[in-house]
Design an enzyme around this catalytic site. Structure first.
Site, PDB file in Angstrom:
ATOM      1  N   LYS A 213       0.708  -1.182   0.121  1.00  9.27           N
ATOM      2  CA  LYS A 213       0.003  -0.041   0.121  1.00  9.27           C
ATOM      3  C   LYS A 213       0.807   1.335  -0.139  1.00  9.27           C
ATOM      4  CE  LYS A 213      -2.127  -2.025   3.549  1.00  9.27           C
ATOM      5  NZ  LYS A 213      -1.638  -3.262   3.131  1.00  9.27           N
ATOM      6  N   ILE A 214       2.049   1.272   0.893  1.00 12.56           N
ATOM      7  CA  ILE A 214       2.716   2.426   1.006  1.00 12.56           C
ATOM      8  C   ILE A 214       3.637   2.691  -0.202  1.00 12.56           C
ATOM      9  CG2 ILE A 214       4.335   3.674   2.392  1.00 12.56           C
ATOM     10  CD1 ILE A 214       3.095   2.438   4.955  1.00 12.56           C
TER      11      ILE A 214
ATOM     12  N   THR B 198      11.339   4.754   5.779  1.00 18.60           N
ATOM     13  CA  THR B 198      10.114   5.035   6.649  1.00 18.60           C
ATOM     14  C   THR B 198       9.351   3.811   7.020  1.00 18.60           C
ATOM     15  OG1 THR B 198       8.631   5.335   4.599  1.00 18.60           O
ATOM     16  CG2 THR B 198       9.840   7.335   5.524  1.00 18.60           C
ATOM     17  N   SER B 199      10.118   2.572   6.838  1.00 16.06           N
ATOM     18  CA  SER B 199       9.403   1.445   7.312  1.00 16.06           C
ATOM     19  C   SER B 199       9.502   0.722   8.578  1.00 16.06           C
ATOM     20  CB  SER B 199       9.805   0.327   6.086  1.00 16.06           C
ATOM     21  OG  SER B 199       8.988  -0.656   6.191  1.00 16.06           O
ATOM     22  N   ARG B 200      10.934   0.218   8.705  1.00 13.62           N
ATOM     23  CA  ARG B 200      11.314  -0.027  10.001  1.00 13.62           C
ATOM     24  C   ARG B 200      12.873  -0.132  10.049  1.00 13.62           C
ATOM     25  NH1 ARG B 200       7.017   0.625  11.148  1.00 13.62           N
ATOM     26  NH2 ARG B 200       5.438  -0.861  12.405  1.00 13.62           N
TER      27      ARG B 200
ATOM     28  N   ASP C  75      12.859   7.902   9.223  1.00  5.49           N
ATOM     29  CA  ASP C  75      11.812   8.119  10.271  1.00  5.49           C
ATOM     30  C   ASP C  75      11.633   7.061  11.081  1.00  5.49           C
ATOM     31  OD1 ASP C  75       9.416   9.489  10.847  1.00  5.49           O
ATOM     32  OD2 ASP C  75       8.213   7.780  10.223  1.00  5.49           O
TER      33      ASP C  75
ATOM     34  N   GLU D  64      14.930   2.440  18.117  1.00  9.64           N
ATOM     35  CA  GLU D  64      14.212   3.747  18.488  1.00  9.64           C
ATOM     36  C   GLU D  64      13.378   3.567  19.584  1.00  9.64           C
ATOM     37  OE1 GLU D  64      11.574   3.636  14.832  1.00  9.64           O
ATOM     38  OE2 GLU D  64       9.946   3.135  16.173  1.00  9.64           O
TER      39      GLU D  64
ATOM     40  N   HIS E 146       9.753   8.787  13.612  1.00 10.25           N
ATOM     41  CA  HIS E 146       8.505   7.863  13.486  1.00 10.25           C
ATOM     42  C   HIS E 146       7.137   8.678  13.451  1.00 10.25           C
ATOM     43  CE1 HIS E 146       7.537   3.231  13.492  1.00 10.25           C
ATOM     44  NE2 HIS E 146       6.598   3.839  12.955  1.00 10.25           N
ATOM     45  N   GLN E 147       7.256   9.580  12.647  1.00 11.57           N
ATOM     46  CA  GLN E 147       5.736  10.481  12.466  1.00 11.57           C
ATOM     47  C   GLN E 147       5.379  10.242  11.155  1.00 11.57           C
ATOM     48  OE1 GLN E 147       8.208  14.581  12.658  1.00 11.57           O
ATOM     49  NE2 GLN E 147       6.665  14.813  11.106  1.00 11.57           N
TER      50      GLN E 147
ATOM     51  N   PHE F 133       3.231   8.304   9.975  1.00  9.19           N
ATOM     52  CA  PHE F 133       1.797   7.973  10.226  1.00  9.19           C
ATOM     53  C   PHE F 133       0.986   9.011  10.629  1.00  9.19           C
ATOM     54  CE2 PHE F 133       0.711   7.581  14.846  1.00  9.19           C
ATOM     55  CZ  PHE F 133       2.140   8.050  15.133  1.00  9.19           C
TER      56      PHE F 133
HETATM   57  P1  NAD Z   1       1.957  -3.736   2.885  1.00  9.70           P
HETATM   58  O1  NAD Z   1       1.821  -5.116   3.736  1.00  9.70           O
HETATM   59  O2  NAD Z   1       0.937  -3.265   2.059  1.00  9.70           O
HETATM   60  O3  NAD Z   1       3.120  -3.900   1.899  1.00  9.70           O
HETATM   61  C1  NAD Z   1       4.358  -4.644   2.198  1.00  9.70           C
HETATM   62  C2  NAD Z   1       4.943  -5.100   0.786  1.00  9.70           C
HETATM   63  O4  NAD Z   1       6.258  -5.604   1.284  1.00  9.70           O
HETATM   64  C3  NAD Z   1       4.329  -6.281   0.260  1.00  9.70           C
HETATM   65  O5  NAD Z   1       4.012  -5.879  -1.025  1.00  9.70           O
HETATM   66  C4  NAD Z   1       5.011  -7.444   0.514  1.00  9.70           C
HETATM   67  O6  NAD Z   1       4.964  -8.262  -0.797  1.00  9.70           O
HETATM   68  C5  NAD Z   1       6.443  -6.772   0.358  1.00  9.70           C
HETATM   69  N1  NAD Z   1       7.512  -7.481   0.620  1.00  9.70           N
HETATM   70  C6  NAD Z   1       7.475  -8.548   1.679  1.00  9.70           C
HETATM   71  N2  NAD Z   1       8.542  -9.052   1.934  1.00  9.70           N
HETATM   72  C7  NAD Z   1       9.577  -8.596   0.976  1.00  9.70           C
HETATM   73  C8  NAD Z   1      10.985  -8.543   0.802  1.00  9.70           C
HETATM   74  N3  NAD Z   1      11.527  -9.428   1.363  1.00  9.70           N
HETATM   75  N4  NAD Z   1      11.366  -7.655   0.053  1.00  9.70           N
HETATM   76  C9  NAD Z   1      10.644  -6.663  -0.622  1.00  9.70           C
HETATM   77  N5  NAD Z   1       9.237  -6.752  -0.511  1.00  9.70           N
HETATM   78  C10 NAD Z   1       8.745  -7.327   0.300  1.00  9.70           C
HETATM   79  O7  NAD Z   1       2.272  -2.814   3.913  1.00  9.70           O
HETATM   80  P2  NAD Z   1       2.300  -1.129   4.031  1.00  9.70           P
HETATM   81  O8  NAD Z   1       1.215  -0.777   4.520  1.00  9.70           O
HETATM   82  O9  NAD Z   1       2.611  -0.620   2.609  1.00  9.70           O
HETATM   83  O10 NAD Z   1       3.595  -0.927   4.849  1.00  9.70           O
HETATM   84  C11 NAD Z   1       4.806  -1.078   4.605  1.00  9.70           C
HETATM   85  C12 NAD Z   1       5.668  -0.973   6.049  1.00  9.70           C
HETATM   86  O11 NAD Z   1       5.618   0.685   6.413  1.00  9.70           O
HETATM   87  C13 NAD Z   1       5.187  -1.490   7.001  1.00  9.70           C
HETATM   88  O12 NAD Z   1       5.593  -3.156   7.220  1.00  9.70           O
HETATM   89  C14 NAD Z   1       5.445  -0.900   8.294  1.00  9.70           C
HETATM   90  O13 NAD Z   1       6.767  -1.535   8.828  1.00  9.70           O
HETATM   91  C15 NAD Z   1       5.954   0.476   7.832  1.00  9.70           C
HETATM   92  N6  NAD Z   1       4.958   1.616   8.381  1.00  9.70           N
HETATM   93  C16 NAD Z   1       5.832   2.747   8.835  1.00  9.70           C
HETATM   94  C17 NAD Z   1       5.053   3.714   9.393  1.00  9.70           C
HETATM   95  C18 NAD Z   1       5.746   4.800   9.934  1.00  9.70           C
HETATM   96  O14 NAD Z   1       4.981   5.684  10.519  1.00  9.70           O
HETATM   97  N7  NAD Z   1       6.827   5.398   9.443  1.00  9.70           N
HETATM   98  C19 NAD Z   1       3.439   3.614   9.324  1.00  9.70           C
HETATM   99  C20 NAD Z   1       2.849   2.554   8.804  1.00  9.70           C
HETATM  100  C21 NAD Z   1       3.599   1.450   8.303  1.00  9.70           C
END
Ligand code: NAD
Length: 335
Positions: A154-155, A232-234, A258, A263, A295-296, A298
């Site tokens: 999604k992101i 911005t993921s983890r 982020d 953290e 971590h902002q 979201f």
């Molecule tokens: P999502 O589940 O919609 O998408 C994750 C994608 O990663 C999927 O398409 C999946 O197939 C893919 N994936 C899985 N393993 C992989 C790999 N080894 N290599 C490449 N791609 C791989 O999740 P999302 O809603 O898009 O969120 C993504 C990440 O963003 C979350 O896991 C979360 O850690 C992070 N996040 C951060 C914040 C923030 O405030 N900074 C907020 C929400 C989410």
């Protein structure tokens, strides 16, 4: 349902209380982070609501289950801090909020890209001090540059749509390609190709045992000199010490974070009167070409409203014995 809510800030309380008008759960707010030491606060609560840096280890889950908890309602998308195998053993149901606003995180990602490229953080300070010199502020046109997106869920897909609008060439790596990205002309490539072709690399995959330290000295060696790296993921996706080495050698010319591996000891708190004891984090702060936010990604009004509403709907589904579409099962560990 009685819900013990951990890591509560004033904004959580405001949005959850407002959303609860449609549910009437008994919400009890705790400021404490959920750990083995604080898990006793939830004794007798059938539901526990936790946030990204709460530590739902096997020990914590065992304590909760023993004292009557049956539901863990994460008010976030990520569940990397939840021991899902232990939850299954203890018959604890885990739910989350998978989709509250991909736009919030995607827009923050692009904010980091733009700020780093056009050195907005430096320009802001200069102008306030009456320094209108432009030396050192030159950026590059995003138009025509190649952006590599790792994880096009999604992101990642929302980032792709925005960067397409800037005229970037888009390459991506994801074991499960997203048809929306394919129709945007995003080219799926191997990780190796993504590293070697991208001017900007943005991480949007979850943190799993497979993606832990996806960015390490080996992957950094394959990247273009002068690359921009955004996470911005983890935090655990990046080996921070290796990235510091790459900043020192100028392999990485721009770093936007982020999230950060350690953290949990820093973010979401005002530590401005304290000495930061994390030397790795402190070193990151010394680079002029690094921007860190706490971590902002979201943190928009829209996202907070959606998080509160979905969290309480998840709890209501559980209470009324309905299947919850947002349940997290151990199936995700096999992917
Ligand atoms: P999502 O589940 O919609 O998408 C994750 C994608 O990663 C999927 O398409 C999946 O197939 C893919 N994936 C899985 N393993 C992989 C790999 N080894 N290599 C490449 N791609 C791989 O999740 P999302 O809603 O898009 O969120 C993504 C990440 O963003 C979350 O896991 C979360 O850690 C992070 N996040 C951060 C914040 C923030 O405030 N900074 C907020 C929400 C989410």
């Amino acid at each position: 349902m009685r819900v013990a809510i951990f890591s509560t800030k004033s904004y959580d309380r405001r949005f959850l209380e407002s959303a609860n008008k449609g549910h009437a759960h008994d919400l009890v707010f705790f400021e404490a982070c959920l750990t083995a030491e604080t898990s006793g606060l939830a004794a007798g609560f059938p539901a526990v609501c936790a946030f990204v840096n709460d530590r739902l280890t096997a020990e914590v889950l065992e304590n909760l289950a023993k004292s009557g908890t049956r539901l863990i309602a994460m008010r976030c998308a990520g569940f990397n801090n939840v021991d899902l195998s232990a939850a299954r053993e203890l018959a604890l149901t885990v739910v989350r909020v998978p989709d509250y606003s991909p736009h919030a995180v995607a827009e923050h990602t692009v904010a980091l890209i733009l700020a780093l490229n056009r050195r907005i953080h430096r320009a802001y300070n200069r102008v306030r001090e009456g320094n209108f010199a432009l030396d050192g502020l030159a950026g590059f046109d995003l138009y025509g540059r190649t952006a590599g997106i790792i994880g096009t869920g999604k992101i990642g897909a929302a980032v792709a749509r925005i960067l397409k609008g800037f005229g970037c060439n888009l390459v991506a790596y994801d074991p499960v390609p997203n048809p929306d990205c394919v129709s945007l002309a995003v080219k799926y490539v191997s990780l190796e190709e993504l590293f070697s072709q991208s001017d900007i690399i943005s991480l949007h995959c979850p943190l799993t045992p497979q993606t832990q330290h996806l960015i390490d000295s080996r992957s950094l060696a394959r990247m273009r000199p002068g690359v921009m790296l955004i996470n911005t993921s983890r935090g655990g996706l990046i080996d921070t010490r290796a990235v510091i080495g790459a900043l020192k050698s100028s392999k990485i010319a721009y770093l936007g974070l982020d999230v950060y591996e350690e953290e949990a000891d820093l973010f979401f708190e005002d530590l401005s009167d304290r000495v930061i004891k994390d030397d790795v984090f402190s070193r990151l702060l010394t680079f002029p070409n690094v921007i860190i936010t706490g971590h902002q990604g979201f943190f928009t009004q829209n996202a907070l409203k959606n998080i509160a509403e979905t969290t309480l709907s998840n709890i209501t589904d559980f209470e009324q014995g309905r299947t919850c579409a947002n349940e997290v099962t151990t199936d995700v560990l096999r992917r």
